[in-house]
Enzyme design. Structure first.
Site, PDB file in Angstrom:
ATOM      1  N   HIS A 301      -2.799  20.282  -7.167  1.00 15.40           N
ATOM      2  CA  HIS A 301      -3.324  19.679  -8.388  1.00 15.40           C
ATOM      3  C   HIS A 301      -2.773  20.348  -9.635  1.00 15.40           C
ATOM      4  O   HIS A 301      -2.591  19.716 -10.654  1.00 15.40           O
ATOM      5  CB  HIS A 301      -4.855  19.679  -8.379  1.00 15.40           C
ATOM      6  CG  HIS A 301      -5.415  21.033  -8.447  1.00 15.40           C
ATOM      7  ND1 HIS A 301      -5.662  21.770  -7.321  1.00 15.40           N
ATOM      8  CD2 HIS A 301      -5.714  21.811  -9.500  1.00 15.40           C
ATOM      9  CE1 HIS A 301      -6.105  22.939  -7.697  1.00 15.40           C
ATOM     10  NE2 HIS A 301      -6.153  22.990  -9.013  1.00 15.40           N
ATOM     11  N   ARG A 408       1.537  -0.936  -7.082  1.00 17.04           N
ATOM     12  CA  ARG A 408       1.052  -0.618  -5.734  1.00 17.04           C
ATOM     13  C   ARG A 408      -0.399  -1.062  -5.642  1.00 17.04           C
ATOM     14  O   ARG A 408      -1.231  -0.632  -6.448  1.00 17.04           O
ATOM     15  CB  ARG A 408       1.168   0.887  -5.477  1.00 17.04           C
ATOM     16  CG  ARG A 408       2.611   1.379  -5.376  1.00 17.04           C
ATOM     17  CD  ARG A 408       2.632   2.874  -5.094  1.00 17.04           C
ATOM     18  NE  ARG A 408       3.922   3.336  -4.628  1.00 17.04           N
ATOM     19  CZ  ARG A 408       4.746   4.109  -5.336  1.00 17.04           C
ATOM     20  NH1 ARG A 408       4.402   4.488  -6.558  1.00 17.04           N
ATOM     21  NH2 ARG A 408       5.887   4.504  -4.822  1.00 17.04           N
ATOM     22  N   ARG A 444       3.205  -5.691  -5.551  1.00 18.70           N
ATOM     23  CA  ARG A 444       3.572  -5.505  -4.153  1.00 18.70           C
ATOM     24  C   ARG A 444       2.356  -5.787  -3.282  1.00 18.70           C
ATOM     25  O   ARG A 444       1.277  -5.235  -3.540  1.00 18.70           O
ATOM     26  CB  ARG A 444       4.060  -4.075  -3.910  1.00 18.70           C
ATOM     27  CG  ARG A 444       4.305  -3.831  -2.423  1.00 18.70           C
ATOM     28  CD  ARG A 444       4.939  -2.509  -2.165  1.00 18.70           C
ATOM     29  NE  ARG A 444       3.958  -1.431  -2.236  1.00 18.70           N
ATOM     30  CZ  ARG A 444       4.272  -0.147  -2.062  1.00 18.70           C
ATOM     31  NH1 ARG A 444       5.528   0.190  -1.867  1.00 18.70           N
ATOM     32  NH2 ARG A 444       3.349   0.777  -2.122  1.00 18.70           N
ATOM     33  N   GLU A 537      13.753  -1.333   2.181  1.00 23.20           N
ATOM     34  CA  GLU A 537      13.339   0.018   2.572  1.00 23.20           C
ATOM     35  C   GLU A 537      13.818   0.363   3.970  1.00 23.20           C
ATOM     36  O   GLU A 537      13.695   1.489   4.426  1.00 23.20           O
ATOM     37  CB  GLU A 537      11.809   0.113   2.582  1.00 23.20           C
ATOM     38  CG  GLU A 537      11.176  -0.264   1.259  1.00 23.20           C
ATOM     39  CD  GLU A 537       9.672  -0.105   1.276  1.00 23.20           C
ATOM     40  OE1 GLU A 537       9.193   0.951   0.841  1.00 23.20           O
ATOM     41  OE2 GLU A 537       8.983  -1.048   1.710  1.00 23.20           O
ATOM     42  N   ASN A 560      12.455   5.769  -1.370  1.00 18.02           N
ATOM     43  CA  ASN A 560      11.691   6.806  -0.657  1.00 18.02           C
ATOM     44  C   ASN A 560      11.720   6.500   0.841  1.00 18.02           C
ATOM     45  O   ASN A 560      12.008   7.364   1.665  1.00 18.02           O
ATOM     46  CB  ASN A 560      10.227   6.849  -1.124  1.00 18.02           C
ATOM     47  CG  ASN A 560      10.095   6.971  -2.629  1.00 18.02           C
ATOM     48  OD1 ASN A 560      11.023   7.386  -3.298  1.00 18.02           O
ATOM     49  ND2 ASN A 560       8.951   6.606  -3.163  1.00 18.02           N
ATOM     50  N   ASP A 561      11.411   5.258   1.180  1.00 18.69           N
ATOM     51  CA  ASP A 561      11.434   4.886   2.590  1.00 18.69           C
ATOM     52  C   ASP A 561      12.856   4.668   3.091  1.00 18.69           C
ATOM     53  O   ASP A 561      13.166   5.010   4.231  1.00 18.69           O
ATOM     54  CB  ASP A 561      10.581   3.624   2.826  1.00 18.69           C
ATOM     55  CG  ASP A 561       9.121   3.986   3.036  1.00 18.69           C
ATOM     56  OD1 ASP A 561       8.863   4.942   3.789  1.00 18.69           O
ATOM     57  OD2 ASP A 561       8.250   3.335   2.438  1.00 18.69           O
ATOM     58  N   ARG A 571       9.365  11.499   5.494  1.00 20.87           N
ATOM     59  CA  ARG A 571       9.357  11.802   4.054  1.00 20.87           C
ATOM     60  C   ARG A 571       8.300  12.818   3.658  1.00 20.87           C
ATOM     61  O   ARG A 571       8.340  13.371   2.561  1.00 20.87           O
ATOM     62  CB  ARG A 571       9.203  10.517   3.234  1.00 20.87           C
ATOM     63  CG  ARG A 571       7.919   9.778   3.488  1.00 20.87           C
ATOM     64  CD  ARG A 571       7.955   8.397   2.877  1.00 20.87           C
ATOM     65  NE  ARG A 571       7.275   8.342   1.593  1.00 20.87           N
ATOM     66  CZ  ARG A 571       7.119   7.235   0.888  1.00 20.87           C
ATOM     67  NH1 ARG A 571       7.625   6.099   1.312  1.00 20.87           N
ATOM     68  NH2 ARG A 571       6.485   7.245  -0.245  1.00 20.87           N
ATOM     69  N   CYS A 608      12.928   0.890  -6.981  1.00 20.90           N
ATOM     70  CA  CYS A 608      11.580   1.323  -7.375  1.00 20.90           C
ATOM     71  C   CYS A 608      11.190   2.629  -6.691  1.00 20.90           C
ATOM     72  O   CYS A 608      10.060   3.088  -6.836  1.00 20.90           O
ATOM     73  CB  CYS A 608      10.545   0.240  -7.134  1.00 20.90           C
ATOM     74  SG  CYS A 608      10.406  -0.233  -5.420  1.00 20.90           S
TER      75      CYS A 608
HETATM   76  C1  PEP Z   1       9.628   3.466  -1.568  1.00 21.62           C
HETATM   77  O1  PEP Z   1       9.491   3.531  -0.341  1.00 21.62           O
HETATM   78  O2  PEP Z   1      10.639   3.872  -2.176  1.00 21.62           O
HETATM   79  C2  PEP Z   1       8.556   2.888  -2.392  1.00 21.62           C
HETATM   80  C3  PEP Z   1       8.699   2.706  -3.689  1.00 21.62           C
HETATM   81  O3  PEP Z   1       7.399   2.593  -1.758  1.00 21.62           O
HETATM   82  P1  PEP Z   1       6.274   3.691  -1.400  1.00 21.62           P
HETATM   83  O4  PEP Z   1       6.699   4.986  -2.010  1.00 21.62           O
HETATM   84  O5  PEP Z   1       5.029   3.129  -1.959  1.00 21.62           O
HETATM   85  O6  PEP Z   1       6.342   3.680   0.098  1.00 21.62           O
HETATM   86 MG    MG Z   2       7.884   2.403   0.645  1.00 20.49          MG
END
Ligand code: PEP
Ligand code: MG
Length: 677
Positions: A301, A408, A444, A537, A560-561, A571, A608
């Site tokens: 935090h 989200r 989304r 993704e 990210n995914d 991740r 994103c």
């Molecule tokens: C991603 O996977 O890059 C993404 C934006 O979705 P999340 O981080 O919500 O899985």
């Molecule tokens: Mg994702």
């Protein structure tokens, strides 16, 4: 009385999250509900009590339910336990993942190790230069304050009421600042304050003649000890929360509220072993130059708060930092995680110059937040924000975002025992659509499942949840849940400019099924066609982008995914965090293929994932032809400012060279050299 015997199948037993889900469910019934785990007995309406049952995977629990709604209670408790009680980590989409920390913090090259340098992990970017202040929490000694101070039950109630008020205010303040994780901490503290088991235990002690002060302190400590000794890292955080709440009430009881834990009256760098949420928010932020914390990772935090306040912070610092002299000067670089002690005059001068440049860069970026992101040679890139709430959307507008590139929606579905209704969802989407007006908001659809199941959805246990029934797969298999969400979004679309995006699509059939449902609902509701795109993704989707682009309206690359699945690295895995780099050429090649596929059919492609705000990635993504960057809200002005300083004509070549690199590090070095960063 009704009884229920049931086995716990959750991998880590009834730890914090499933226990909280169970307690929240149980609290809505009027019946008295007791749980037995062997000889141990718990009040099912008390989180502390349930935690201390120490129920692990395979534990046989017996529920005794007594009261007017016992029948329904037993049925619902059984269903909730069988469906896993929301077991799983806090939704990773709303957390900052280890890789997400790279955005500004770890992307710069590390300084070579020097003798007067300690290393930690950069948690919030920027440079702080100033005197060390070792923060040590003042514990209240009962021996000193309780002599002659006999507080009765009413006075304890008064302190509890004031603590509740403080925590509600803090929770609200955090929500207003868009600090959802911090808000959740204070919300959890509120839950502990109201725990019936805690207040009952204190009352019993008082009735036996103990003064309220001692009764409160000892009850808190006893319960925290029991929770802490269950030897579960998640539970030990709960024990810390309990102690934090305990201290807050104790301070109010002895009237020490404003007199303790203050910083010296000059700006300092706060150095501490650890900081509780209450410590961090109690500091006068004007006097804090930065944070340096021995415990806690980049998602702690303190790190989250430091980022939100724009204060540099490093965490996981070597504990020898605690031996530095109070008031001695140090340099903390939150971008690369380094701490320099006994700095030479040259080092101080260089750090000051770097700090001033950083401050100036932020100031100019903020001042020009509303200037469009057009490169020096006239190429416009849409910079939009990632949001998870109405507050985020409002903030994104202030920060100059040209819309919301990723809303989200998970936050609406988590921490509850039943699915949100269509009208509950509509009531959330509508004000977001209205706030953004004509600007696009890409909603989304629900992205849960696997590692983040919902208690009210029956799901199979999965060996590899990240490869299981996630995202669109889960929604397509639960058409009613999906339809309700689509209907709510479609109805809200009349109040703004909403687009729909499906997560985790790996195959065109998934998109076709989802689009078909959307088309049917549009006709049913008599609503004009809403654009629908997919997140890229999964490597299969990136590789098939030119085929998918014939049918979908747009792509948004979830790096990210995509990085996780391309590099086969979880991740959230702390040991792999430093290798999880979206600038890996393998990921870049998939991004290039996605953009190419989209453009071939006249569609647009955005990003994103967190890579979109990495200053080393921005030039490459633009060179590859990305149309839109959707980034975390505080990064919007910085990304826009960076784009204005670039020349797209030079970036195409740079991007092609990056695709030919062998490693992510090579890509970073290439960008650094070419753009003199
Ligand atoms: C991603 O996977 O890059 C993404 C934006 O979705 P999340 O981080 O919500 O899985
Ligand atoms: Mg994702």
């Amino acid at each position: 009385m009704k009884q229920l015997e049931i086995t716990i199948h959750n991998e880590t037993g009834l730890h914090a999250r499933p226990a909280k889900t169970l307690v929240n469910l149980v609290k809505k019934f009027k019946s008295d509900i007791v749980i037995w785990n062997g000889e141990k007995k718990a009040n099912a309406k008390s989180l502390i009590s349930v935690l201390t049952l120490g129920a692990s995977k395979g534990s046989q629990l017996k529920f005794e339910v007594n009261g007017e709604d016992e029948e329904t209670a037993v049925v619902e408790i059984e269903a909730a336990i069988l469906s896993g009680l929301g077991e799983g980590e806090a939704v990773h989409s709303s957390q900052t993942t280890p890789s997400a920390q790279k955005t500004e913090s770890t992307s710069t090259e590390q300084k070579p190790q020097k003798e007067n340098m300690l290393r930690g992990v950069g948690a919030a970017p920027g440079i702080a230069i100033g005197p060390v202040f070792h923060f040590k929490r003042q514990e209240i000694s009962l021996d000193e304050v309780s002599s002659g101070l006999v507080l009765d039950w009413e006075r304890l109630q008064d302190a509890l009421a004031r603590a509740r008020e403080q925590l509600e205010n803090l929770n609200q303040q955090m929500i207003e600042k868009g600090l959802q994780a911090e808000a959740a901490i204070f919300d959890a503290h509120l839950g502990l304050l109201d725990d019936p088991e805690l207040t009952d235990a204190v009352q019993t002690r008082i009735q036996k003649g103990q003064d309220a002060l001692k009764a409160w302190k000892e009850t808190i400590e006893d319960n925290a000890m029991v929770v802490a000794t269950l030897n579960d890292p998640i539970l030990s955080a709960r024990a810390d929360d309990l102690r934090d709440v305990g201290r807050r009430v104790l301070k109010l009881m002895v009237g020490a509220d404003d007199k303790m834990d203050v910083l010296p009256d000059k700006p300092v760098i706060v150095v501490a072993d650890e900081l509780s949420p209450s410590d961090t928010v109690s500091f006068n932020k004007e006097l804090v130059l930065g944070f340096c914390i021995v415990n806690g990772g980049p998602t702690s935090h303190t790190a989250i708060l430091a980022r939100a306040l724009g204060l540099p912070a490093i965490v996981s610092v070597n504990e020898s930092v605690l031996k530095l002299e109070n008031d001695s000067y140090i340099i903390v670089d939150g971008s690369d995680g380094s701490l320099t002690f006994n700095p030479s005059p040259e080092e101080l001068q260089a750090a000051e110059q770097q700090r001033n440049q950083w401050i100036e860069k932020r100031r100019v970026a903020l001042e020009q937040a509303n200037v469009p992101a057009i490169t020096a040679d006239g190429h416009e890139v849409e910079v939009v924000g990632n949001a998870g709430s109405l507050t985020d959307a409002e903030k994104a507008l202030k920060m100059g975002a040209a819309g919301i590139g990723l809303l989200r929606t998970e936050f609406l579905f988590l921490e509850r025992t039943t699915a949100p209704t269509e009208s509950e969802q509509f009531d959330v989407y509508r004000p977001i659509a209205e706030t953004m007006g004509k600007l696009p908001v890409i909603v989304r659809t629900l992205d849960v499942g696997g590692d983040k199941p919902l208690p009210y959805i029956e799901m199979m246990r999965e060996e590899n949840p990240f490869l299981g029934e996630r995202g669109i797969r889960l929604c397509l298999n639960r058409p009613e849940l999906f339809r309700q969400q689509l209907r709510a979004i479609l109805r809200a679309s009349a109040h703004g400019n909403l687009l729909i995006m499906f997560p985790m699509v790996g195959d065109i059939e998934e998109y076709r099924q989802a689009r078909k449902m959307l088309d049917e609902l549009q006709t049913e509701l008599n609503i004009p066609r809403v654009s629908a795109g997919i997140m890229i993704e999964v490597p299969s989707a990136a590789l098939m982008a030119d085929v998918l682009a014939k049918e979908v309206d747009f792509f948004s690359i979830g790096t990210n995914d995509l990085t996780q699945y391309t590099l086969a690295m979880d991740r959230m895995h702390p040991a792999l965090a430093s290798k999880q780099d979206g600038l890996h050429p393998a990921v870049l090649r998939l991004i290039a293929k996605t953009i190419e596929g989209a453009h071939k059919h006249g569609k647009w492609a955005g990003i994103c994932g967190e890579l979109g705000s990495d200053p080393y990635a921005v030039p490459i993504l633009i060179g590859l032809g990305i149309d839109e960057l959707s980034v975390n809200v505080p990064s919007v002005p910085l990304v826009k400012a960076q784009i204005r300083g670039l020349n797209v004509s030079e970036l195409r070549n740079l991007a092609q060279q990056a695709l030919e690199c062998s490693t992510a590090l090579e890509v970073r070095e290439l960008v650094k050299k070419t753009l003199s960063m």
